[in-house]
Design a protein around this motif. Sequence first.
Motif, PDB file in Angstrom:
ATOM      1  N   LYS A  49     -21.267  13.794  -2.831  1.00 51.23           N
ATOM      2  CA  LYS A  49     -20.353  14.927  -2.640  1.00 51.23           C
ATOM      3  C   LYS A  49     -19.085  14.461  -1.926  1.00 51.23           C
ATOM      4  O   LYS A  49     -17.968  14.859  -2.278  1.00 51.23           O
ATOM      5  N   ASP A  50     -19.269  13.608  -0.913  1.00 48.88           N
ATOM      6  CA  ASP A  50     -18.108  13.069  -0.184  1.00 48.88           C
ATOM      7  C   ASP A  50     -17.203  12.272  -1.117  1.00 48.88           C
ATOM      8  O   ASP A  50     -15.974  12.337  -1.012  1.00 48.88           O
ATOM      9  N   CYS A  51     -17.819  11.515  -2.046  1.00 48.28           N
ATOM     10  CA  CYS A  51     -17.036  10.721  -3.003  1.00 48.28           C
ATOM     11  C   CYS A  51     -16.209  11.628  -3.913  1.00 48.28           C
ATOM     12  O   CYS A  51     -15.023  11.374  -4.146  1.00 48.28           O
ATOM     13  N   LYS A  52     -16.829  12.682  -4.425  1.00 49.57           N
ATOM     14  CA  LYS A  52     -16.115  13.597  -5.314  1.00 49.57           C
ATOM     15  C   LYS A  52     -14.964  14.289  -4.583  1.00 49.57           C
ATOM     16  O   LYS A  52     -13.864  14.430  -5.121  1.00 49.57           O
ATOM     17  N   GLN A  53     -15.208  14.701  -3.340  1.00 54.50           N
ATOM     18  CA  GLN A  53     -14.142  15.330  -2.559  1.00 54.50           C
ATOM     19  C   GLN A  53     -13.008  14.341  -2.302  1.00 54.50           C
ATOM     20  O   GLN A  53     -11.827  14.708  -2.301  1.00 54.50           O
ATOM     21  N   ALA A  54     -13.382  13.068  -2.082  1.00 55.45           N
ATOM     22  CA  ALA A  54     -12.368  12.040  -1.842  1.00 55.45           C
ATOM     23  C   ALA A  54     -11.479  11.850  -3.064  1.00 55.45           C
ATOM     24  O   ALA A  54     -10.250  11.769  -2.948  1.00 55.45           O
ATOM     25  N   PHE A  55     -12.081  11.798  -4.258  1.00 52.56           N
ATOM     26  CA  PHE A  55     -11.287  11.618  -5.475  1.00 52.56           C
ATOM     27  C   PHE A  55     -10.431  12.857  -5.754  1.00 52.56           C
ATOM     28  O   PHE A  55      -9.303  12.728  -6.241  1.00 52.56           O
ATOM     29  N   GLU A  56     -10.946  14.024  -5.447  1.00 50.30           N
ATOM     30  CA  GLU A  56     -10.134  15.239  -5.592  1.00 50.30           C
ATOM     31  C   GLU A  56      -8.939  15.184  -4.639  1.00 50.30           C
ATOM     32  O   GLU A  56      -7.817  15.554  -5.001  1.00 50.30           O
ATOM     33  N   GLY A  57      -9.174  14.699  -3.409  1.00 48.46           N
ATOM     34  CA  GLY A  57      -8.094  14.584  -2.437  1.00 48.46           C
ATOM     35  C   GLY A  57      -7.040  13.577  -2.862  1.00 48.46           C
ATOM     36  O   GLY A  57      -5.839  13.817  -2.705  1.00 48.46           O
ATOM     37  N   MET A  58      -7.470  12.439  -3.422  1.00 45.82           N
ATOM     38  CA  MET A  58      -6.512  11.430  -3.879  1.00 45.82           C
ATOM     39  C   MET A  58      -5.675  11.962  -5.037  1.00 45.82           C
ATOM     40  O   MET A  58      -4.505  11.595  -5.194  1.00 45.82           O
ATOM     41  N   THR A  59      -6.269  12.842  -5.846  1.00 42.08           N
ATOM     42  CA  THR A  59      -5.530  13.447  -6.955  1.00 42.08           C
ATOM     43  C   THR A  59      -4.508  14.448  -6.438  1.00 42.08           C
ATOM     44  O   THR A  59      -3.353  14.466  -6.869  1.00 42.08           O
ATOM     45  N   ARG A  60      -4.914  15.286  -5.481  1.00 39.97           N
ATOM     46  CA  ARG A  60      -3.987  16.269  -4.904  1.00 39.97           C
ATOM     47  C   ARG A  60      -2.814  15.589  -4.206  1.00 39.97           C
ATOM     48  O   ARG A  60      -1.686  16.084  -4.232  1.00 39.97           O
ATOM     49  N   ALA A  61      -3.080  14.422  -3.599  1.00 42.66           N
ATOM     50  CA  ALA A  61      -2.024  13.706  -2.877  1.00 42.66           C
ATOM     51  C   ALA A  61      -1.109  12.929  -3.804  1.00 42.66           C
ATOM     52  O   ALA A  61      -0.123  12.339  -3.347  1.00 42.66           O
TER      53      ALA A  61
ATOM     54  N   LEU B 217       0.826  -1.205   0.000  1.00 39.89           N
ATOM     55  CA  LEU B 217       0.000   0.000   0.000  1.00 39.89           C
ATOM     56  C   LEU B 217       0.863   1.260   0.000  1.00 39.89           C
ATOM     57  O   LEU B 217       1.798   1.375   0.800  1.00 39.89           O
ATOM     58  N   ASN B 218       0.563   2.194  -0.898  1.00 39.43           N
ATOM     59  CA  ASN B 218       1.286   3.458  -0.943  1.00 39.43           C
ATOM     60  C   ASN B 218       0.887   4.292   0.278  1.00 39.43           C
ATOM     61  O   ASN B 218      -0.092   5.030   0.271  1.00 39.43           O
ATOM     62  N   ALA B 219       1.666   4.133   1.349  1.00 37.85           N
ATOM     63  CA  ALA B 219       1.344   4.788   2.612  1.00 37.85           C
ATOM     64  C   ALA B 219       1.582   6.293   2.559  1.00 37.85           C
ATOM     65  O   ALA B 219       0.941   7.054   3.291  1.00 37.85           O
ATOM     66  N   GLU B 220       2.501   6.742   1.691  1.00 36.92           N
ATOM     67  CA  GLU B 220       2.738   8.182   1.564  1.00 36.92           C
ATOM     68  C   GLU B 220       1.441   8.895   1.171  1.00 36.92           C
ATOM     69  O   GLU B 220       1.115   9.954   1.702  1.00 36.92           O
ATOM     70  N   VAL B 221       0.720   8.309   0.227  1.00 35.60           N
ATOM     71  CA  VAL B 221      -0.556   8.889  -0.188  1.00 35.60           C
ATOM     72  C   VAL B 221      -1.582   8.758   0.931  1.00 35.60           C
ATOM     73  O   VAL B 221      -2.294   9.706   1.253  1.00 35.60           O
ATOM     74  N   GLN B 222      -1.660   7.571   1.544  1.00 37.40           N
ATOM     75  CA  GLN B 222      -2.654   7.325   2.588  1.00 37.40           C
ATOM     76  C   GLN B 222      -2.583   8.368   3.696  1.00 37.40           C
ATOM     77  O   GLN B 222      -3.602   8.926   4.121  1.00 37.40           O
ATOM     78  N   PHE B 223      -1.377   8.656   4.165  1.00 35.29           N
ATOM     79  CA  PHE B 223      -1.249   9.559   5.299  1.00 35.29           C
ATOM     80  C   PHE B 223      -1.260  11.032   4.886  1.00 35.29           C
ATOM     81  O   PHE B 223      -1.338  11.913   5.739  1.00 35.29           O
ATOM     82  N   ALA B 224      -1.197  11.285   3.582  1.00 41.91           N
ATOM     83  CA  ALA B 224      -1.312  12.668   3.099  1.00 41.91           C
ATOM     84  C   ALA B 224      -2.777  13.075   2.916  1.00 41.91           C
ATOM     85  O   ALA B 224      -3.080  14.259   2.798  1.00 41.91           O
ATOM     86  N   LEU B 225      -3.670  12.100   2.884  1.00 38.46           N
ATOM     87  CA  LEU B 225      -5.088  12.383   2.658  1.00 38.46           C
ATOM     88  C   LEU B 225      -5.719  13.018   3.895  1.00 38.46           C
ATOM     89  O   LEU B 225      -5.398  12.653   5.029  1.00 38.46           O
ATOM     90  N   ARG B 226      -6.633  13.948   3.679  1.00 35.38           N
ATOM     91  CA  ARG B 226      -7.333  14.620   4.781  1.00 35.38           C
ATOM     92  C   ARG B 226      -8.780  14.175   4.904  1.00 35.38           C
ATOM     93  O   ARG B 226      -9.356  14.180   5.981  1.00 35.38           O
ATOM     94  N   SER B 227      -9.384  13.796   3.805  1.00 34.55           N
ATOM     95  CA  SER B 227     -10.774  13.350   3.816  1.00 34.55           C
ATOM     96  C   SER B 227     -10.875  11.931   4.373  1.00 34.55           C
ATOM     97  O   SER B 227     -10.118  11.042   3.973  1.00 34.55           O
ATOM     98  N   ASP B 228     -11.796  11.707   5.311  1.00 40.56           N
ATOM     99  CA  ASP B 228     -11.978  10.375   5.866  1.00 40.56           C
ATOM    100  C   ASP B 228     -12.455   9.395   4.806  1.00 40.56           C
ATOM    101  O   ASP B 228     -12.092   8.209   4.831  1.00 40.56           O
ATOM    102  N   HIS B 229     -13.277   9.861   3.865  1.00 40.28           N
ATOM    103  CA  HIS B 229     -13.726   8.983   2.789  1.00 40.28           C
ATOM    104  C   HIS B 229     -12.559   8.630   1.859  1.00 40.28           C
ATOM    105  O   HIS B 229     -12.474   7.505   1.366  1.00 40.28           O
TER     106      HIS B 229
END
Length: 324
Positions: A277-289, A220-232
């Motif tokens: 909305k939570d899903c869209k924010q989550a995908f935006e967060g995964m992209t930013r990370a 698992l790419n933990a760098e991305v996981q721990f950079a995420l802010r959205s719980d979703h």
Amino acid sequence: MSLQGEPNKRRELSEAEIKRLERFERMRATRAKRRKPASVPARLTRTSAFTPKRRGLIQDSSFRRVYVVPGHSVIEVAGRELGSQHRDAIYAVFRLPRTRRTVHGENPLLGSMPMTFEYETRATWRELILAMGRKEHTNNVMTLLSTFEDIKKVVFIIHEGNPEQILASHKKGRLLGDAGKMGNLINDIDWNGVTLDSEVVIKYGSWSVAMLEKAKLVSLNAEVQFALRSDHAKTFWPYIDSMNNSTWIDEKTLAGLAGRDLTDEHETYVTRGQFRKDCKQAFEGMTRAGGLQSWHVEIRGVGRRKSRRFHYVHGLERQMELEI
């Protein structure tokens, strides 16, 4: 592109060779970017047993709930509700080196027992906190200690067998599976202090040991996981990163990962709208990370049959599942 061979002889690379070299370069770049991945049992990346929230979790010791991700896992959690902070703490443990030890059991009546295995991780609080991408502060030591204490209280019950039969029995208020496994993620935690450089020893629970011995591990790419802010996002990313051959995920699966069924009678137009909305924010967060390069939503069907499929381009080459 050409290949230098014998003196004054040169031949053009074949298309297959060019692609092979390109794959090699991508893999080399990936290894450079994927720093200290977490080697996690695949089932722990494809579960909804961790609710996508940090506050308002049910702490009642009589808590019991079944979490279903269709096609992947049916897990019953008993003891209390777990959230995003508990998922991160477990992933941090799996990110650090662990020791495997063979244990030869002895019973006074039965004599020699079958050998078993134990796993433990030895680290400092500082190493654990850094593995989670947190600031090196003593307050985080106490927070992490409290989080591990929560995890110790929880029993995981994994139901094995035909998923359709298990789901059908679940809807009738009972669970029926061909086999199962009950245990804890963490068994014991020992520490010699609560300063940043105090040593802490985390001994894996029986469920974790069983998964490490018998199941596939996912890098698992933990760098991305721990950079995420959205719980979703923290809920969706482990699944997406572990599914090497997938480039899309249906809304139904996203809901399952979040512990929800959008067709449930308790879901309303408002709650379904907020989830999207939570899903869209989550995908935006995964992209930013940096986990995803891009994504878009495909609307499928019409009327009440309308559903959504989230397509994505992974930001990095995925790692293959790891053999034990």
